[in-house]
Design a protein around this motif. Structure first.
Motif, PDB file in Angstrom:
ATOM      1  N   GLU A 328      -1.760  -3.638 -14.964  1.00 37.41           N
ATOM      2  CA  GLU A 328      -0.996  -3.601 -13.719  1.00 37.41           C
ATOM      3  C   GLU A 328      -1.965  -3.337 -12.581  1.00 37.41           C
ATOM      4  N   PHE A 329      -2.416  -4.398 -11.922  1.00 40.22           N
ATOM      5  CA  PHE A 329      -3.389  -4.195 -10.848  1.00 40.22           C
ATOM      6  C   PHE A 329      -3.399  -5.367  -9.870  1.00 40.22           C
ATOM      7  N   THR A 330      -4.055  -5.103  -8.730  1.00 41.02           N
ATOM      8  CA  THR A 330      -4.238  -6.133  -7.700  1.00 41.02           C
ATOM      9  C   THR A 330      -5.736  -6.269  -7.446  1.00 41.02           C
ATOM     10  N   ALA A 331      -6.239  -7.493  -7.444  1.00 38.70           N
ATOM     11  CA  ALA A 331      -7.630  -7.717  -7.024  1.00 38.70           C
ATOM     12  C   ALA A 331      -7.563  -8.468  -5.700  1.00 38.70           C
ATOM     13  N   THR A 332      -8.133  -7.877  -4.670  1.00 35.03           N
ATOM     14  CA  THR A 332      -8.120  -8.526  -3.353  1.00 35.03           C
ATOM     15  C   THR A 332      -9.527  -9.023  -3.047  1.00 35.03           C
ATOM     16  N   PHE A 333      -9.633 -10.316  -2.822  1.00 34.62           N
ATOM     17  CA  PHE A 333     -10.931 -10.946  -2.527  1.00 34.62           C
ATOM     18  C   PHE A 333     -11.053 -11.069  -1.015  1.00 34.62           C
ATOM     19  N   THR A 334     -12.202 -10.639  -0.479  1.00 40.12           N
ATOM     20  CA  THR A 334     -12.363 -10.680   0.974  1.00 40.12           C
ATOM     21  C   THR A 334     -13.637 -11.409   1.374  1.00 40.12           C
ATOM     22  N   SER A 335     -13.575 -11.952   2.582  1.00 40.53           N
ATOM     23  CA  SER A 335     -14.764 -12.524   3.208  1.00 40.53           C
ATOM     24  C   SER A 335     -14.896 -11.782   4.527  1.00 40.53           C
ATOM     25  N   GLY A 336     -15.880 -10.905   4.637  1.00 44.24           N
ATOM     26  CA  GLY A 336     -15.934 -10.009   5.802  1.00 44.24           C
ATOM     27  C   GLY A 336     -14.679  -9.153   5.796  1.00 44.24           C
ATOM     28  N   GLU A 337     -13.953  -9.177   6.900  1.00 42.26           N
ATOM     29  CA  GLU A 337     -12.732  -8.357   7.030  1.00 42.26           C
ATOM     30  C   GLU A 337     -11.499  -9.081   6.489  1.00 42.26           C
ATOM     31  N   ARG A 338     -11.663 -10.371   6.215  1.00 43.33           N
ATOM     32  CA  ARG A 338     -10.503 -11.228   5.974  1.00 43.33           C
ATOM     33  C   ARG A 338     -10.189 -11.364   4.483  1.00 43.33           C
ATOM     34  N   ALA A 339      -8.906 -11.168   4.108  1.00 45.56           N
ATOM     35  CA  ALA A 339      -8.501 -11.408   2.717  1.00 45.56           C
ATOM     36  C   ALA A 339      -8.411 -12.916   2.500  1.00 45.56           C
ATOM     37  N   VAL A 340      -9.066 -13.417   1.438  1.00 48.45           N
ATOM     38  CA  VAL A 340      -9.045 -14.863   1.192  1.00 48.45           C
ATOM     39  C   VAL A 340      -8.336 -15.218  -0.120  1.00 48.45           C
ATOM     40  N   ALA A 341      -8.164 -14.229  -0.990  1.00 52.67           N
ATOM     41  CA  ALA A 341      -7.447 -14.493  -2.249  1.00 52.67           C
ATOM     42  C   ALA A 341      -6.934 -13.177  -2.812  1.00 52.67           C
ATOM     43  N   VAL A 342      -5.865 -13.275  -3.600  1.00 45.83           N
ATOM     44  CA  VAL A 342      -5.312 -12.084  -4.254  1.00 45.83           C
ATOM     45  C   VAL A 342      -4.946 -12.468  -5.686  1.00 45.83           C
ATOM     46  N   LEU A 343      -5.323 -11.610  -6.632  1.00 48.33           N
ATOM     47  CA  LEU A 343      -4.866 -11.754  -8.016  1.00 48.33           C
ATOM     48  C   LEU A 343      -3.928 -10.584  -8.289  1.00 48.33           C
ATOM     49  N   LEU A 344      -2.704 -10.897  -8.683  1.00 45.75           N
ATOM     50  CA  LEU A 344      -1.746  -9.844  -9.032  1.00 45.75           C
ATOM     51  C   LEU A 344      -1.516  -9.911 -10.530  1.00 45.75           C
ATOM     52  N   VAL A 345      -1.711  -8.797 -11.207  1.00 47.49           N
ATOM     53  CA  VAL A 345      -1.425  -8.761 -12.641  1.00 47.49           C
ATOM     54  C   VAL A 345      -0.327  -7.732 -12.869  1.00 47.49           C
ATOM     55  N   GLY A 346       0.773  -8.169 -13.454  1.00 48.00           N
ATOM     56  CA  GLY A 346       1.886  -7.254 -13.748  1.00 48.00           C
ATOM     57  C   GLY A 346       2.525  -6.662 -12.506  1.00 48.00           C
ATOM     58  N   ARG A 347       2.390  -7.339 -11.377  1.00 52.36           N
ATOM     59  CA  ARG A 347       2.958  -6.813 -10.132  1.00 52.36           C
ATOM     60  C   ARG A 347       3.721  -7.903  -9.371  1.00 52.36           C
ATOM     61  N   PRO A 348       4.707  -8.507 -10.007  1.00 53.98           N
ATOM     62  CA  PRO A 348       5.403  -9.614  -9.339  1.00 53.98           C
ATOM     63  C   PRO A 348       6.082  -9.187  -8.039  1.00 53.98           C
ATOM     64  N   ARG A 349       6.460  -7.902  -7.966  1.00 51.17           N
ATOM     65  CA  ARG A 349       7.185  -7.485  -6.757  1.00 51.17           C
ATOM     66  C   ARG A 349       6.274  -7.464  -5.526  1.00 51.17           C
ATOM     67  N   LEU A 350       4.940  -7.477  -5.735  1.00 53.48           N
ATOM     68  CA  LEU A 350       4.026  -7.481  -4.584  1.00 53.48           C
ATOM     69  C   LEU A 350       3.714  -8.895  -4.092  1.00 53.48           C
ATOM     70  N   LEU A 351       4.342  -9.887  -4.729  1.00 55.54           N
ATOM     71  CA  LEU A 351       4.023 -11.273  -4.363  1.00 55.54           C
ATOM     72  C   LEU A 351       4.313 -11.581  -2.889  1.00 55.54           C
ATOM     73  N   PRO A 352       5.501 -11.220  -2.363  1.00 59.01           N
ATOM     74  CA  PRO A 352       5.760 -11.541  -0.950  1.00 59.01           C
ATOM     75  C   PRO A 352       4.725 -10.909  -0.019  1.00 59.01           C
ATOM     76  N   GLN A 353       4.324  -9.679  -0.350  1.00 53.47           N
ATOM     77  CA  GLN A 353       3.332  -8.971   0.468  1.00 53.47           C
ATOM     78  C   GLN A 353       1.977  -9.696   0.450  1.00 53.47           C
ATOM     79  N   ALA A 354       1.565 -10.117  -0.755  1.00 50.06           N
ATOM     80  CA  ALA A 354       0.276 -10.806  -0.895  1.00 50.06           C
ATOM     81  C   ALA A 354       0.307 -12.132  -0.133  1.00 50.06           C
ATOM     82  N   ARG A 355       1.427 -12.811  -0.254  1.00 52.02           N
ATOM     83  CA  ARG A 355       1.591 -14.084   0.458  1.00 52.02           C
ATOM     84  C   ARG A 355       1.459 -13.880   1.959  1.00 52.02           C
ATOM     85  N   GLU A 356       2.112 -12.821   2.434  1.00 52.66           N
ATOM     86  CA  GLU A 356       2.120 -12.533   3.863  1.00 52.66           C
ATOM     87  C   GLU A 356       0.704 -12.197   4.350  1.00 52.66           C
ATOM     88  N   LEU A 357       0.000 -11.386   3.551  1.00 46.56           N
ATOM     89  CA  LEU A 357      -1.375 -11.008   3.901  1.00 46.56           C
ATOM     90  C   LEU A 357      -2.241 -12.258   4.064  1.00 46.56           C
TER      91      LEU A 357
END
Ligand SMILES: Cc1cc2nc3c(=O)[nH]c(=O)nc-3n(C[C@H](O)[C@H](O)[C@H](O)COP(=O)(O)OP(=O)(O)OC[C@H]3O[C@@H](n4cnc5c(N)ncnc54)[C@H](O)[C@@H]3O)c2cc1C
Length: 367
Positions: A328-357
């Motif tokens: 159950e974790f989130t991996a947030t990939f960044t380029s400088g200050e900017r989020a460019v990708a997100v991996l969500l494992v076992g956290r489907p409820r965080l999907l809308p948030q990741a999409r928005e980010l």
């Protein structure tokens, strides 16, 4: 408008993601695979030409040639012929080797998932991993062979790739990482493979998950099916326009321009196929477009939902939050200050948030 959909398969258009997931375990899922009923197409005045393939395109005459010898003319054409699984030649001629693209492929593999038998999965992309997950649930001894040193390493990097490797091992899969199949042996049935270090691996069934190529052979006499598109898909702008006027492409057969990456990217995910198909339709009709969406993909492994959004290839850093050991974790990939990708494992409820980010940072980058 008159809409005609030509499809080489004899079935109503259907959903593919379940083919490597629940359909491998439960035959009855097959009944709910179709996107729409036959009545829906009738009501919407969409004519279906099922079980007939397009075999050629005459762009000057604006005509598509069909396998039954007939021709259909068009004002606008959408190329949405998807992709074909790769099948290295050494696997030809064996009845117990399956690729996984159609419902028939899934039915064949399901029948082979007999408890106590041995399955060899070649390739640890998402399809291979999902097949392994279903096989373990069916009580099948499962081995994955993969040339990279961790699953999904080229997309997610070594550390996260190793998490996926550990997940498979924890579920009883034998992993042969950093290896390839060197040769195959059997008479009608493939019963063993030699791998590149000389070891022999026995098997009762083999699943190939070594990638796909866009299904564009039928366009080989046109500029769209030439060597440039052959492996990478029909190049289009963000709205699906190809270089031939009036001809659009979307889905796994297309490589749409991705403004964030500043290059064309071949389709391979469900959401982008649906979104780009809709964009192409709007472009055909001269309707206004929404801003391009965030690229995303989901998978299901051993009951854990995995979501991957954005483009990790743009990242210069990755931060993990949560509990990888508990899945159950989130991996947030960044380029400088900017989020460019997100991996969500076992956290489907965080999907809308990741999409928005990612949507917010995408809009910022493109502004
Ligand atoms: C087993 C499996 C599991 C998947 N799981 C996921 C997942 O979990 N998440 C995710 O995001 N994506 C997943 N995908 C990917 C997703 O399903 C595809 O990205 C999506 O199906 C692409 O849609 P498409 O319409 O471009 O192509 P397709 O769905 O492949 O449809 C193309 C159709 O065109 C037909 N066709 C081909 N050539 C011709 C021709 N010459 N004439 C007429 N018809 C032709 C084909 O027979 C096919 O019916 C999965 C794919 C597979 C195979």
């Amino acid at each position: 408008q008159r809409i005609l959909m030509i499809c080489g398969e004899p079935h109503l258009p259907y959903d593919r993601p379940p083919l490597s997931k629940e359909l491998l375990l439960t035959a009855s899922v097959e009944e709910s695979l179709s996107f729409r009923s036959a009545g829906w197409y009738e009501e919407q005045a969409v004519a279906l030409g099922l079980g007939v393939r397009a075999v050629g395109l005459d762009e000057r005459e604006m005509t598509v040639h069909l396998g039954d010898g007939s021709r259909v003319s068009y004002e606008r054409l959408l190329i949405a012929t998807g992709a074909r699984p790769r099948r290295p030649r050494m696997f030809d001629g064996f009845e117990n080797v399956t690729t996984l693209r159609t419902r028939e492929d899934a039915a064949r593999l399901r029948a082979a998932l007999v408890p106590g038998t041995r399955l060899l999965v070649v390739g640890a992309g998402f399809i291979g991993q999902e097949a392994a997950s279903a096989a373990r649930a069916a009580g099948v001894q499962t081995t994955i062979i993969e040339t990279a040193s961790a699953p999904l390493q080229s997309v997610l990097g070594s550390e996260l790739g190793t998490w996926f490797a550990d997940l498979h091992r924890a579920n009883g899969v034998e992993l042969l990482l950093g290896h390839r199949v060197a040769s195959t042996r059997g008479n009608g049935r493939l019963d063993r493979v030699m791998i590149d270090d000389g070891r022999t691996i026995g098997c009762d069934h083999v699943v190939l998950g070594v990638g796909v190529d866009p299904d564009l052979q039928w366009l080989s006499s046109t500029v769209l099916g030439g060597p440039r598109s052959g492996r990478c898909g029909v190049r289009t702008d963000v709205d699906g326009r190809s270089e031939i006027p009036g001809v659009f492409a979307a889905g796994d057969a297309a490589a749409a321009f991705e403004p964030l990456l500043e290059r064309h990217v071949r389709g391979s995910h469900w959401e982008s196929a649906a979104r780009n198909g809709a964009r192409a339709a709007r472009a055909m009709l001269g309707l206004e477009q929404a801003p391009p969406g965030v690229s995303s993909f989901w998978s299901n492994l051993y009951g854990t939902r995995v979501h991957y959004l954005g483009h990790a290839s743009l990242a210069d850093a990755v931060a993990v939050d949560g509990d990888p050991e508990r899945g159950e974790f989130t991996a947030t990939f960044t380029s400088g200050e900017r989020a460019v990708a997100v991996l969500l494992v076992g956290r489907p409820r965080l999907l809308p948030q990741a999409r928005e980010l990612l949507r917010a940072t995408t809009e910022m980058a493109l502004a």
